[in-house]
Design an enzyme around this catalytic site. Structure first.
Site, PDB file in Angstrom:
ATOM      1  N   SER A  39      14.195  47.902  40.815  1.00 55.21           N
ATOM      2  CA  SER A  39      14.180  49.322  41.174  1.00 55.21           C
ATOM      3  C   SER A  39      15.569  49.892  40.870  1.00 55.21           C
ATOM      4  O   SER A  39      16.302  50.312  41.739  1.00 55.21           O
ATOM      5  CB  SER A  39      13.824  49.501  42.648  1.00 55.21           C
ATOM      6  OG  SER A  39      14.787  48.918  43.487  1.00 55.21           O
ATOM      7  N   HIS A 156       8.909  45.420  44.426  1.00 56.88           N
ATOM      8  CA  HIS A 156       9.277  44.010  44.595  1.00 56.88           C
ATOM      9  C   HIS A 156       8.123  43.113  45.019  1.00 56.88           C
ATOM     10  O   HIS A 156       8.308  41.919  45.242  1.00 56.88           O
ATOM     11  CB  HIS A 156      10.396  43.864  45.645  1.00 56.88           C
ATOM     12  CG  HIS A 156      11.704  44.420  45.181  1.00 56.88           C
ATOM     13  ND1 HIS A 156      12.791  44.561  46.010  1.00 56.88           N
ATOM     14  CD2 HIS A 156      12.109  44.881  43.974  1.00 56.88           C
ATOM     15  CE1 HIS A 156      13.808  45.075  45.336  1.00 56.88           C
ATOM     16  NE2 HIS A 156      13.419  45.290  44.099  1.00 56.88           N
ATOM     17  N   GLU A 165      11.894  47.562  51.416  1.00 59.17           N
ATOM     18  CA  GLU A 165      12.534  46.483  52.178  1.00 59.17           C
ATOM     19  C   GLU A 165      12.539  46.765  53.680  1.00 59.17           C
ATOM     20  O   GLU A 165      12.837  47.878  54.097  1.00 59.17           O
ATOM     21  CB  GLU A 165      13.983  46.292  51.684  1.00 59.17           C
ATOM     22  CG  GLU A 165      14.032  46.045  50.189  1.00 59.17           C
ATOM     23  CD  GLU A 165      15.446  45.963  49.613  1.00 59.17           C
ATOM     24  OE1 GLU A 165      16.415  45.813  50.375  1.00 59.17           O
ATOM     25  OE2 GLU A 165      15.552  46.052  48.377  1.00 59.17           O
ATOM     26  N   GLU A 208      12.238  39.074  46.866  1.00 62.39           N
ATOM     27  CA  GLU A 208      13.429  38.764  47.664  1.00 62.39           C
ATOM     28  C   GLU A 208      13.122  37.819  48.826  1.00 62.39           C
ATOM     29  O   GLU A 208      13.857  37.760  49.809  1.00 62.39           O
ATOM     30  CB  GLU A 208      14.082  40.055  48.144  1.00 62.39           C
ATOM     31  CG  GLU A 208      14.525  40.921  46.953  1.00 62.39           C
ATOM     32  CD  GLU A 208      15.379  42.114  47.343  1.00 62.39           C
ATOM     33  OE1 GLU A 208      15.484  42.425  48.536  1.00 62.39           O
ATOM     34  OE2 GLU A 208      15.948  42.728  46.422  1.00 62.39           O
ATOM     35  N   ASP A 242      15.064  49.700  53.479  1.00 59.83           N
ATOM     36  CA  ASP A 242      15.420  50.279  52.187  1.00 59.83           C
ATOM     37  C   ASP A 242      14.124  50.876  51.651  1.00 59.83           C
ATOM     38  O   ASP A 242      13.223  50.150  51.235  1.00 59.83           O
ATOM     39  CB  ASP A 242      15.985  49.245  51.210  1.00 59.83           C
ATOM     40  CG  ASP A 242      16.305  49.865  49.843  1.00 59.83           C
ATOM     41  OD1 ASP A 242      16.179  51.114  49.716  1.00 59.83           O
ATOM     42  OD2 ASP A 242      16.678  49.124  48.916  1.00 59.83           O
ATOM     43  N   GLU A 296      18.115  53.035  53.811  1.00 57.19           N
ATOM     44  CA  GLU A 296      18.683  53.152  52.464  1.00 57.19           C
ATOM     45  C   GLU A 296      17.742  53.950  51.559  1.00 57.19           C
ATOM     46  O   GLU A 296      16.520  53.846  51.683  1.00 57.19           O
ATOM     47  CB  GLU A 296      18.868  51.725  51.916  1.00 57.19           C
ATOM     48  CG  GLU A 296      19.426  51.634  50.509  1.00 57.19           C
ATOM     49  CD  GLU A 296      19.581  50.159  50.114  1.00 57.19           C
ATOM     50  OE1 GLU A 296      19.872  49.322  50.986  1.00 57.19           O
ATOM     51  OE2 GLU A 296      19.388  49.845  48.928  1.00 57.19           O
ATOM     52  N   ASP A 322      22.078  53.960  47.570  1.00 58.76           N
ATOM     53  CA  ASP A 322      21.997  52.905  46.549  1.00 58.76           C
ATOM     54  C   ASP A 322      21.811  53.586  45.193  1.00 58.76           C
ATOM     55  O   ASP A 322      22.786  53.856  44.477  1.00 58.76           O
ATOM     56  CB  ASP A 322      20.845  51.952  46.888  1.00 58.76           C
ATOM     57  CG  ASP A 322      20.533  50.948  45.786  1.00 58.76           C
ATOM     58  OD1 ASP A 322      21.333  50.824  44.848  1.00 58.76           O
ATOM     59  OD2 ASP A 322      19.480  50.283  45.848  1.00 58.76           O
ATOM     60  N   LYS A 347      26.764  47.167  44.787  1.00 56.84           N
ATOM     61  CA  LYS A 347      26.122  46.256  43.832  1.00 56.84           C
ATOM     62  C   LYS A 347      27.043  46.152  42.623  1.00 56.84           C
ATOM     63  O   LYS A 347      27.200  47.129  41.879  1.00 56.84           O
ATOM     64  CB  LYS A 347      24.769  46.818  43.385  1.00 56.84           C
ATOM     65  CG  LYS A 347      23.637  46.694  44.406  1.00 56.84           C
ATOM     66  CD  LYS A 347      22.416  47.465  43.911  1.00 56.84           C
ATOM     67  CE  LYS A 347      21.148  47.109  44.654  1.00 56.84           C
ATOM     68  NZ  LYS A 347      20.051  48.057  44.325  1.00 56.84           N
ATOM     69  N   HIS A 375      22.873  42.013  46.943  1.00 56.05           N
ATOM     70  CA  HIS A 375      22.331  41.275  45.812  1.00 56.05           C
ATOM     71  C   HIS A 375      21.466  42.226  44.973  1.00 56.05           C
ATOM     72  O   HIS A 375      21.382  43.413  45.274  1.00 56.05           O
ATOM     73  CB  HIS A 375      21.455  40.127  46.338  1.00 56.05           C
ATOM     74  CG  HIS A 375      20.239  40.618  47.072  1.00 56.05           C
ATOM     75  ND1 HIS A 375      19.110  39.873  47.275  1.00 56.05           N
ATOM     76  CD2 HIS A 375      19.977  41.821  47.662  1.00 56.05           C
ATOM     77  CE1 HIS A 375      18.216  40.562  47.941  1.00 56.05           C
ATOM     78  NE2 HIS A 375      18.704  41.752  48.191  1.00 56.05           N
ATOM     79  N   LYS A 398      23.256  42.339  52.451  1.00 59.77           N
ATOM     80  CA  LYS A 398      21.825  42.060  52.335  1.00 59.77           C
ATOM     81  C   LYS A 398      21.641  41.215  51.089  1.00 59.77           C
ATOM     82  O   LYS A 398      22.127  41.553  50.005  1.00 59.77           O
ATOM     83  CB  LYS A 398      20.997  43.352  52.271  1.00 59.77           C
ATOM     84  CG  LYS A 398      21.144  44.201  51.027  1.00 59.77           C
ATOM     85  CD  LYS A 398      19.955  45.170  50.887  1.00 59.77           C
ATOM     86  CE  LYS A 398      19.992  45.916  49.572  1.00 59.77           C
ATOM     87  NZ  LYS A 398      18.835  46.782  49.374  1.00 59.77           N
TER      88      LYS A 398
HETATM   89  P1  PGA Z   1      16.828  46.131  42.910  1.00 64.77           P
HETATM   90  O1  PGA Z   1      16.505  46.268  44.464  1.00 64.77           O
HETATM   91  O2  PGA Z   1      17.786  45.035  42.738  1.00 64.77           O
HETATM   92  O3  PGA Z   1      15.472  45.867  42.322  1.00 64.77           O
HETATM   93  O4  PGA Z   1      17.387  47.468  42.492  1.00 64.77           O
HETATM   94  C1  PGA Z   1      17.476  46.196  45.457  1.00 64.77           C
HETATM   95  C2  PGA Z   1      17.658  47.519  46.131  1.00 64.77           C
HETATM   96  O5  PGA Z   1      16.999  48.516  45.813  1.00 64.77           O
HETATM   97  O6  PGA Z   1      18.516  47.625  47.006  1.00 64.77           O
HETATM   98 ZN    ZN Z   2      18.055  49.828  47.418  1.00 61.99          ZN
END
Ligand code: PGA
Ligand code: ZN
Length: 438
Positions: A39, A156, A165, A208, A242, A296, A322, A347, A375, A398
């Site tokens: 995502s 996911h 999430e 995840e 999230d 998030e 994010d 990230k 991650h 996370k």
């Molecule tokens: P992604 O998901 O690594 O697929 O972007 C993690 C997130 O959205 O926080």
């Molecule tokens: Zn996210």
């Protein structure tokens, strides 16, 4: 100094290619592997992929080649303890704003490997090296509060759940190790709760390591609370979300600008397409009924006005950017000025170098924001972000459920760090939003 770079194509946790780099110095060989999202935010640094038929177009041989030739030529002979200089050299060599020529995957792999080499050259642990690079001179460290993603939805998992999430947050733990014990016990209880309610299929897991029950958001939070209760930790485990709402944002047609909670559901109900105002009211209802501490990506990545509204309306909560921020200092600056959110999701591969990641964290902390180290949904055995979370005192991390080794590689590294620090660390617990060295 860097004596050699050897990059190669390896596989991530989803079976997609990614870049691994072995960087050598007088001290030995230092290896790093970059992660990859599903995502992904549209403003992220460019993950260079080959296209064509090989690996469904996802090969990274061009990025590998770039690391082995142009980047290697540039960084050979450079001092690995000068992270900023190495990163700046690669960014200048790339010459684009989004690392699109050489690839953020090539640049970041070298950047991470250089950090590991830098730590070895100084004969300090990696987290200490990160602390030094950021100017964190505190003698004691903060072990991050864990956000365990135990229910997976959205992009996911294969279930109809829109929200991506669902975190269990063991805030009432005495130490990081204790938090992992509480989290794992709750995770196993959650599996039992889901199995008895939805059958064994619903306990198959997503990208995840979390389960994928066919519930809605409220149902997911109810499952979490029941599991926490069953495990005997009522009141000591909070929850978080999230939403990853950009994945189900309606971009055209009559419903443009709204959010389709049935985006991943074959069974469509028009009542589940919500305006931003209705979505905020939905969050409010959830926050009033469950011990939610963090949300998030509650709004789409380009819906800046909706973000402002959300953060003002849910002012007691941590609102994490994010996809909105993409760990990009320019976007963070804008979000601080506009009060769009009050926390950064960190990230490293969204921005593509260690130095820029440190800059992003500093900006966020200076603004009084929370910082959640993160991650990606596509991960590897590389555990660099565990050390990063400790060195930069981010206070929260996370990295998935407490299951699957691509996720536990980070949690296990944090267990080692806490042991090594013996008495020189504390667990952030409920205070994860305010930890700082500045
Ligand atoms: P992604 O998901 O690594 O697929 O972007 C993690 C997130 O959205 O926080
Ligand atoms: Zn996210």
């Amino acid at each position: 100094t860097v004596t050699g770079i050897r990059a190669r194509e390896v596989l991530d946790s989803r079976g997609n290619p990614t870049v691994e780099v072995d960087l050598t110095t007088e001290d030995g060989l230092f290896r790093a592997i970059v992660p990859s999202g599903a995502s992904t935010g549209i403003h992220e640094a460019v993950e260079l992929r080959d296209g064509g038929d090989r690996y469904m177009g996802k090969g990274v041989l061009k990025a590998v080649e770039n690391a082995n030739t142009e980047i290697a030529d540039k960084v050979k002979g450079m001092d690995v303890t000068d992270q900023a200089k190495i990163d700046e050299a690669m960014i200048a060599l790339d010459g684009t704003k989004n690392k699109g020529r050489l690839g953020a995957n090539a640049i970041l792999a070298v950047s991470m490997a250089a950090a590991k080499a830098g730590a070895a050259s100084k004969k300090v642990p990696l987290y200490q090296h990160f602390a030094d690079l950021a100017g964190n001179t505190q003698k004691d460290f903060v072990m991050p509060t864990v956000m365990l993603n135990v229910i997976n939805g959205g992009s996911h998992a294969g279930n109809p759940l829109a929200f991506q999430e669902f975190f269990m947050i063991p805030t009432g733990a005495d130490s990081f190790a204790h938090a992992m014990q509480i989290g794992a016990e709750c995770y196993h209880n959650l599996k039992k709760v889901i199995k008895s309610k939805y059958g064994g299929d619903a306990t198959l897991i997503g990208d995840e390591g979390g389960f994928g029950p066919p519930c809605d958001a409220k149902g997911g939070l109810e499952l979490l609370m029941e599991a926490v209760d069953k495990a005997g930790y009522s009141g000591r485990v909070k929850v978080g979300l999230d939403v990853a709402s950009s994945e189900f944002y309606v971009t055209d047609g009559a419903q443009k600008g709204s959010y389709d909670l049935d985006h991943f559901n074959e069974d469509k109900d028009p009542a589940n397409v919500l305006s931003p105002e209705k979505l905020i009211a939905y969050y409010r209802d959830l926050a009033d009924n469950f011990p939610i501490m963090t949300i998030e990506d509650p709004m789409d990545q380009d819906a800046w006005e909706d973000w402002k509204q959300t953060t003002a309306s849910l002012s007691e909560l941590q609102i994490v950017g994010d996809d909105l921020l993409c760990t990009n200092p320019e976007k963070i600056k804008k979000a601080i000025a506009e009060k769009s959110c009050n926390a950064l999701l960190l990230k490293v591969n969204q921005i593509g170098s260690i130095s820029e990641s440190i800059e992003a964290v500093k900006m966020a902390k200076q603004a009084g924001w929370g910082v959640m180290t993160s991650h990606r949904s596509g991960e590897t055995e590389d555990s660099t972000i565990a050390d990063l979370a400790v060195g930069l005192c981010t206070g929260q991390i996370k990295t998935g459920a407490p299951a699957r080794s691509d996720r536990n590689a980070k949690y296990n590294q944090l267990l080692r760090i806490e042991e090594e620090l013996a008495g020189r660390s504390s667990y952030a617990g409920e205070n994860f939003r305010t930890t700082s060295w500045m």
